[in-house]
Design a protein around this motif. Sequence first.
Motif, PDB file in Angstrom:
ATOM      1  N   ALA A   9       0.833  -1.199   0.000  1.00 36.51           N
ATOM      2  CA  ALA A   9       0.000   0.000   0.000  1.00 36.51           C
ATOM      3  C   ALA A   9       0.867   1.248   0.000  1.00 36.51           C
ATOM      4  O   ALA A   9       0.639   2.195  -0.756  1.00 36.51           O
ATOM      5  CB  ALA A   9      -0.914  -0.016   1.219  1.00 36.51           C
ATOM      6  N   HIS A  10       1.835   1.172   0.846  1.00 34.92           N
ATOM      7  CA  HIS A  10       2.743   2.309   0.899  1.00 34.92           C
ATOM      8  C   HIS A  10       3.410   2.508  -0.455  1.00 34.92           C
ATOM      9  O   HIS A  10       3.593   3.618  -0.944  1.00 34.92           O
ATOM     10  CB  HIS A  10       3.782   2.046   1.981  1.00 34.92           C
ATOM     11  CG  HIS A  10       4.664   3.233   2.232  1.00 34.92           C
ATOM     12  ND1 HIS A  10       4.160   4.432   2.673  1.00 34.92           N
ATOM     13  CD2 HIS A  10       5.979   3.409   2.076  1.00 34.92           C
ATOM     14  CE1 HIS A  10       5.154   5.295   2.796  1.00 34.92           C
ATOM     15  NE2 HIS A  10       6.282   4.691   2.444  1.00 34.92           N
ATOM     16  N   LEU A  11       3.715   1.401  -1.041  1.00 42.86           N
ATOM     17  CA  LEU A  11       4.379   1.479  -2.346  1.00 42.86           C
ATOM     18  C   LEU A  11       3.450   2.076  -3.372  1.00 42.86           C
ATOM     19  O   LEU A  11       3.854   2.855  -4.225  1.00 42.86           O
ATOM     20  CB  LEU A  11       4.839   0.075  -2.746  1.00 42.86           C
ATOM     21  CG  LEU A  11       6.109  -0.006  -3.591  1.00 42.86           C
ATOM     22  CD1 LEU A  11       7.258   0.723  -2.916  1.00 42.86           C
ATOM     23  CD2 LEU A  11       6.476  -1.447  -3.832  1.00 42.86           C
ATOM     24  N   ARG A  12       2.192   1.693  -3.247  1.00 38.79           N
ATOM     25  CA  ARG A  12       1.228   2.256  -4.218  1.00 38.79           C
ATOM     26  C   ARG A  12       1.114   3.754  -4.005  1.00 38.79           C
ATOM     27  O   ARG A  12       1.013   4.520  -4.967  1.00 38.79           O
ATOM     28  CB  ARG A  12      -0.126   1.581  -4.053  1.00 38.79           C
ATOM     29  CG  ARG A  12      -0.194   0.231  -4.755  1.00 38.79           C
ATOM     30  CD  ARG A  12      -1.609  -0.187  -5.054  1.00 38.79           C
ATOM     31  NE  ARG A  12      -1.638  -1.615  -5.340  1.00 38.79           N
ATOM     32  CZ  ARG A  12      -1.811  -2.556  -4.421  1.00 38.79           C
ATOM     33  NH1 ARG A  12      -1.998  -2.229  -3.156  1.00 38.79           N
ATOM     34  NH2 ARG A  12      -1.798  -3.835  -4.744  1.00 38.79           N
ATOM     35  N   ARG A  14       3.356   5.608  -2.929  1.00 40.97           N
ATOM     36  CA  ARG A  14       4.574   6.170  -3.506  1.00 40.97           C
ATOM     37  C   ARG A  14       4.437   6.277  -5.000  1.00 40.97           C
ATOM     38  O   ARG A  14       4.869   7.245  -5.632  1.00 40.97           O
ATOM     39  CB  ARG A  14       5.766   5.246  -3.185  1.00 40.97           C
ATOM     40  CG  ARG A  14       6.185   5.244  -1.738  1.00 40.97           C
ATOM     41  CD  ARG A  14       6.822   6.565  -1.357  1.00 40.97           C
ATOM     42  NE  ARG A  14       5.981   7.292  -0.417  1.00 40.97           N
ATOM     43  CZ  ARG A  14       5.814   8.615  -0.438  1.00 40.97           C
ATOM     44  NH1 ARG A  14       6.400   9.336  -1.328  1.00 40.97           N
ATOM     45  NH2 ARG A  14       5.055   9.198   0.449  1.00 40.97           N
ATOM     46  N   ALA A  15       3.847   5.252  -5.574  1.00 39.43           N
ATOM     47  CA  ALA A  15       3.720   5.253  -7.032  1.00 39.43           C
ATOM     48  C   ALA A  15       2.842   6.414  -7.497  1.00 39.43           C
ATOM     49  O   ALA A  15       3.173   7.113  -8.456  1.00 39.43           O
ATOM     50  CB  ALA A  15       3.148   3.920  -7.495  1.00 39.43           C
ATOM     51  N   ILE A  18       4.680   9.484  -7.140  1.00 35.02           N
ATOM     52  CA  ILE A  18       5.657   9.591  -8.209  1.00 35.02           C
ATOM     53  C   ILE A  18       4.995  10.079  -9.481  1.00 35.02           C
ATOM     54  O   ILE A  18       5.536  10.907 -10.215  1.00 35.02           O
ATOM     55  CB  ILE A  18       6.348   8.221  -8.423  1.00 35.02           C
ATOM     56  CG1 ILE A  18       7.335   7.946  -7.285  1.00 35.02           C
ATOM     57  CG2 ILE A  18       7.098   8.182  -9.744  1.00 35.02           C
ATOM     58  CD1 ILE A  18       7.792   6.521  -7.211  1.00 35.02           C
ATOM     59  N   LYS A  19       3.816   9.552  -9.723  1.00 34.70           N
ATOM     60  CA  LYS A  19       3.094   9.978 -10.925  1.00 34.70           C
ATOM     61  C   LYS A  19       2.843  11.478 -10.910  1.00 34.70           C
ATOM     62  O   LYS A  19       3.060  12.187 -11.889  1.00 34.70           O
ATOM     63  CB  LYS A  19       1.756   9.241 -10.992  1.00 34.70           C
ATOM     64  CG  LYS A  19       1.809   7.938 -11.757  1.00 34.70           C
ATOM     65  CD  LYS A  19       0.414   7.374 -11.897  1.00 34.70           C
ATOM     66  CE  LYS A  19       0.461   6.049 -12.605  1.00 34.70           C
ATOM     67  NZ  LYS A  19      -0.811   5.359 -12.511  1.00 34.70           N
TER      68      LYS A  19
END
Lengths: 628, 234
Positions: A9-12, A14-15, A18-19
């Motif tokens: 989730a955290h990565l999402r 981040r994604a 990032i976008k």
Amino acid sequence: MNTCGIDPAHLRNRATEIKRETAEAMAYSLSLGLLYLGLLCGNGLVSARSELFTPDPSRGPHFTGCRSREQETFRCWWSAGIFQNLTEPGALRVFYQTKNALLSEWQECPDYTHTVKNECYFNKTFTHIWTSYCIQLRSVRENITYDETCFTVENIVHPDPPIGLNWTLLNVSRSGLHFDILVRWAPPPSADVQMGWMSLVYQVQYRVRNASHWEMLDLESGTQQSIYGLHTDKEYEVRVRCKMSAFDNFGEFSDSILVHVAQIPSKESTFPTMLVLIFGVIGLVILLVLLIFSQQQRLMVIFLPPIPAPKIKGIDPELLKNGKLDQLNSLLSSQDMYKPDFYHEDPWVEFIQLDLDDPPEKNESSDTQHRLGLSRSGSSHVLNFKSDDDSGRASCYDPEIPNPEDLASLLPGHSGRGDNHPLVSRSISSIPDLGVQQTSEVEETPIQTQPAVPSWVNMDFYAQVSDFTPAGGVVLSPGQLNSSPEKKKEEENEKKIQFQLVSDGAYTSENTARQLSTEVPPSPGPEQGYQTFPTQAVEGNLWNGEYLVSTSDSQIPYLLPEAPPAPILPPVSDYTVVQEVDAQHSLLLNPPSLQPAICPHSPNKHLPAMPTMPMGYLTPDLLGNLTP
Amino acid sequence: MNRVKVLQAWLWCVSLWPCWLSHAVPLDCKDETGSLIQCTSISQEKLLDRVIQHAELIYRVSEESCTLFEQMFVPYPLHALRNQGGTMCHTKPFPIPGSKSEIQQISDKWLLHSVLMLVQSWMEPLIYLQTTLNRYDDAPDTLLNKTKWVSDKLLSLEQGVVVLIRKMLDEGILTPSIFEHTLTPYDEPSPEIPESVLRDYNLLICFKKDAHKMETFLKLLKCRQSNKLSCLSY
């Protein structure tokens, strides 16, 4: 807190972040990014300071660049662009933000350089490597952000140029046209290389003075490099620059140094070389000559091998030399080679069957059949001949010409015709009668027309020894064949047949062999005693004995196939050369040397280790030993 | 030019491979029967040199991997992300000073420990990176080999740093891994290319940065070992 693991989730998050940031970066830093990308991605690009900081007049206010020299401080520059109303100081301000874990607030530039226009200077305390900075160019009055860019300090480091560039000559080539140098420098003093704060790599460039193209050498992590292959009498410029290892930003070039080596005329060096060469060659020649002279004997042996002395297996060569024929004779007689049964084993000897009991059959058919049989056997022999191993017999024959031709030519009905070459014609005509498998062979064989009477016909290969003269010479009976060949023809057809083959086999010359188209060997050479014969089971006496002993025999020991129309008598010599001595102490004599046909095989093959009697006439003492 | 660099570094890696293998000898030497035997020992200086070489090599390879990945998968405008040094690196939590003066004030002990922490924190992400890179269709073999190589080298670097800590600081470290690594690879059937690409790109950038940190710390340590004055005084 979980500092190390990142859950999906955290990565999402981040994604997505990032976008968003990507979109922002694209929108705002595209123009600035092009400048940076030009620095990052194009390694060969040399961005001069003037180029980098040339503001784009067509744009609004923007950053023109940020640089750090030593990774401890950095500066940023901007330009007002087309907005000329913002050129006054203070109209545009720089704000920065360090993007750490905590999104800190935007802070203003710590130091606006007074001496330089539109420059923001971050000193040591504000410079943190391994952290991402974002700077913004704002007009506070209007609260507009004109430009924003993000970077990390180590990515904008452009080291100072190295100092202390010098060169030393390594060597000059032999020809004096090329030389090598070693270039040395020192790292820039601002870069703390010793501590390892910055790891620098260097790049050396050189060119011929005032040329347009610089030669680039590979990156060097040390502080020296060799340059090879420079031309004398040319002036070179050398310069060096550096960058942080694993980064892409080269610093400025150092000042160029000039390298020049004058060409030294080296003619003196060639002179002693020539002398050395000449003396070397002379010395070598002298050595060789001395060597040859000292080792003459050995060299002679190597290059001119001695002809082997006459050697007989089991017999001391000294015996032969000294002429002790007593011992020699005893030795020879004790050998196995002249045993009579030796000849019994030879099939060709058996073939010589003097069928004296049988009346000469005038019956053509019988003759034909006889010849057929013979021919068949002969042909079979012919056919087998080629595959038959010689077993020691001299096979100086012409294998291409098959046997049956001769047989065919010997048909009684066809003999005696006045053809040019009775053999030839008969062979042609009689082929269908035979109807043997040699037909094709006979037809195909080239028939050689006899231009003239073969001299072999009348040649005495072995003359009959009729008497011995008191002086020790041998008297031979002249050839009797020429007297009445036609008369005797009928009588001795059969013998002719047999002897034909015999003679063709053994005692005919090359001409004979060709004409008769036999497989028999050509005329005997000097050494040849018994020539090859088609293997036929001919029981009979010793060829040898009969031949020589029956002097009174009216039968012609050798056979003439046909009488030539104009016989030419070869000169019959009273003295002929003793060819060899057989086991019964008979002499085999040489024919007069008209046919120098030389057999490829030594006739000694079938008579193993026959002693080569000295060519010449018998001496009395020799003769005395030979009489049985 | 990048290809040449890649080739050069690769050749260097290959040539140094047996060198590193020979170096990876633990100090607790035991033969087949289990008894302690005399180990081949090297001096602390040499060990530090070799550790620094390791770190340098890892750093260079990480940079090349990043460049390779960038060339292959990252769209051109996003190359600026590299400049930004990675937006979110997972090793951020433990603070590492960024300025030279601050770093100079760090003690040897802290330097070594931070290096060790960095090394240990990157072991699992690199393995994860390997698996993700395998999922790319046209990932170049060199990239995969490099990441694999780096994860192997990281292990030996960890060993060396542990030994250094023991030697220089007279401490013993029992457990190699301090951090819990919960970075699990995505098992998405077909991840969206931009997301995974950016994620991996970010990972590579962060790794490069941390490798640079490791190298810098170790070099500072070396400087201090050889000549304390010039390194500290500034």
